[in-house]
Motif scaffolding. Structure first.
Motif, short mmCIF file in Angstrom:
data_model
loop_
_atom_site.label_atom_id
_atom_site.label_comp_id
_atom_site.label_asym_id
_atom_site.label_seq_id
_atom_site.Cartn_x
_atom_site.Cartn_y
_atom_site.Cartn_z
N THR A 70 0.81 -1.21 0.00
CA THR A 70 0.00 0.00 0.00
C THR A 70 0.85 1.27 0.00
O THR A 70 0.30 2.36 -0.22
N ASN A 71 2.15 1.16 0.25
CA ASN A 71 2.99 2.35 0.21
C ASN A 71 3.63 2.50 -1.16
O ASN A 71 3.50 1.64 -2.05
N ILE A 72 4.32 3.58 -1.37
CA ILE A 72 4.87 3.91 -2.70
C ILE A 72 5.93 2.90 -3.12
O ILE A 72 5.95 2.45 -4.27
N ILE A 73 6.82 2.51 -2.21
CA ILE A 73 7.88 1.57 -2.56
C ILE A 73 7.29 0.22 -2.95
O ILE A 73 7.69 -0.39 -3.94
N GLY A 74 6.31 -0.25 -2.17
CA GLY A 74 5.68 -1.53 -2.48
C GLY A 74 4.96 -1.50 -3.81
O GLY A 74 5.03 -2.47 -4.58
N GLN A 75 4.28 -0.42 -4.12
CA GLN A 75 3.57 -0.31 -5.39
C GLN A 75 4.54 -0.33 -6.57
O GLN A 75 4.27 -0.92 -7.60
N ARG A 76 5.69 0.33 -6.40
CA ARG A 76 6.69 0.32 -7.47
C ARG A 76 7.27 -1.07 -7.68
O ARG A 76 7.52 -1.49 -8.82
N LEU A 77 7.47 -1.81 -6.58
CA LEU A 77 7.97 -3.17 -6.72
C LEU A 77 6.95 -4.07 -7.42
O LEU A 77 7.32 -4.93 -8.22
N VAL A 78 5.66 -3.87 -7.12
CA VAL A 78 4.62 -4.65 -7.78
C VAL A 78 4.60 -4.35 -9.27
O VAL A 78 4.47 -5.26 -10.11
N ILE A 79 4.73 -3.06 -9.63
CA ILE A 79 4.75 -2.68 -11.05
C ILE A 79 5.95 -3.30 -11.75
O ILE A 79 5.86 -3.81 -12.88
N PHE A 80 7.10 -3.27 -11.07
CA PHE A 80 8.31 -3.87 -11.66
C PHE A 80 8.13 -5.38 -11.84
O PHE A 80 8.48 -5.96 -12.87
N TRP A 81 7.57 -6.04 -10.82
CA TRP A 81 7.39 -7.48 -10.87
C TRP A 81 6.40 -7.87 -11.97
O TRP A 81 6.63 -8.83 -12.70
N GLU A 82 5.32 -7.13 -12.10
CA GLU A 82 4.36 -7.42 -13.16
C GLU A 82 4.95 -7.15 -14.53
O GLU A 82 4.59 -7.81 -15.51
N GLY A 83 5.84 -6.16 -14.63
CA GLY A 83 6.51 -5.91 -15.90
C GLY A 83 7.40 -7.08 -16.30
O GLY A 83 7.51 -7.41 -17.49
N VAL A 84 8.04 -7.71 -15.31
CA VAL A 84 8.87 -8.89 -15.61
C VAL A 84 8.00 -10.05 -16.09
O VAL A 84 8.32 -10.74 -17.06
N LEU A 85 6.89 -10.27 -15.40
CA LEU A 85 5.99 -11.36 -15.79
C LEU A 85 5.37 -11.11 -17.17
O LEU A 85 5.04 -12.06 -17.89
N TRP A 86 5.18 -9.85 -17.53
CA TRP A 86 4.58 -9.51 -18.82
C TRP A 86 5.46 -9.96 -19.97
O TRP A 86 4.96 -10.21 -21.08
#
Length: 222
Positions: A70-86
């Motif tokens: 829910t914080n900014i760092i966690g959201q950026r990590l989720v975006i990065f992780w989803e970009g890898v899976l994409w």
């Protein structure tokens, strides 16, 4: 003896199935203990296996993950992780398909499985309970005239399988019934009727007194 035996079954069968389901869930979530080093596992610390410790660990991990993302760092990590899976062909299709369904089901603002409906299925004149899952989208809406809703019709007694239909809004009736009550009604094959409704008249009373005419007619007979 038959009546007593059936009464005993009605007591023990629900308890047995509930115990089996809880045991399955707890043993599945206890597998999270395998992520810990062997020296930190309960059976090595206290000398015995304690069921349910892995369940607590699983719930704690899920809770902390929600806090972290829910914080900014966690959201950026989720975006990065989803970009890898994409970028992974097969994983991309599976992950984003499951993610879209889970986001729809668990979203507090979504309509999925929030309303119980009464629809005619599989033919006109036959009624069954269904759940509203949303609205048609994509190119589908270009071929539908009028307002439609997406409907899931579960099967009995296993509601996890069913049929997906797109029906006109005017053809569905929204029920004053919770989703839990509707699921109980479906799973029990209509045996467990919801309590927030009118009690149906007895068949014999309907035959003997249809709109009060039968009783008066019978009284005229000698």
């Amino acid at each position: 003896m038959k009546r007593y035996f059936i009464t005993g079954l009605l007591i023990w069968v629900p308890l047995g199935i509930t115990a089996w389901a809880l045991k399955f869930l707890i043993s599945t979530m206890d597998q999270s203990l395998l992520l810990l080093p062997s020296s930190m596992r309960p059976e090595n610390l206290v000398g015995i296996y304690i069921p349910g410790v892995g369940t607590v660990l699983t719930l704690l991990v899920v809770f902390l993950t929600g806090i972290f993302t829910t914080n900014i760092i966690g959201q950026r990590l989720v975006i990065f992780w989803e970009g890898v899976l994409w970028r992974i062909p097969v994983v991309k299709s599976i992950y984003y398909g499951v993610k879209q369904v889970s986001d729809t089901l668990f979203s507090s603002q979504g309509e999925a499985f929030r309303k119980a409906l009464l629809v005619q299925y599989p033919r006109e004149g036959s009624w069954t309970i269904a759940f509203m899952t949303g609205y048609p989208g994509g190119d589908v809406v270009n071929h539908l005239t009028g307002e439609y809703v997406s409907v899931y019709v579960p099967t009995t007694p296993n509601p996890t399988s069913g049929f997906f239909l797109m029906m006109p809004r005017t053809d569905v009736i929204e029920l004053d019934m919770s989703v839990d009550a509707a699921l109980k009604y479906i799973i029990s094959m209509g045996v467990v009727t919801p309590t927030n409704g009118k009690k149906p008249a007895e068949p014999q009373a309907v035959l003997l007194h249809p709109q009060g005419s039968a009783s008066s007619a019978s009284s005229d007979k000698p």
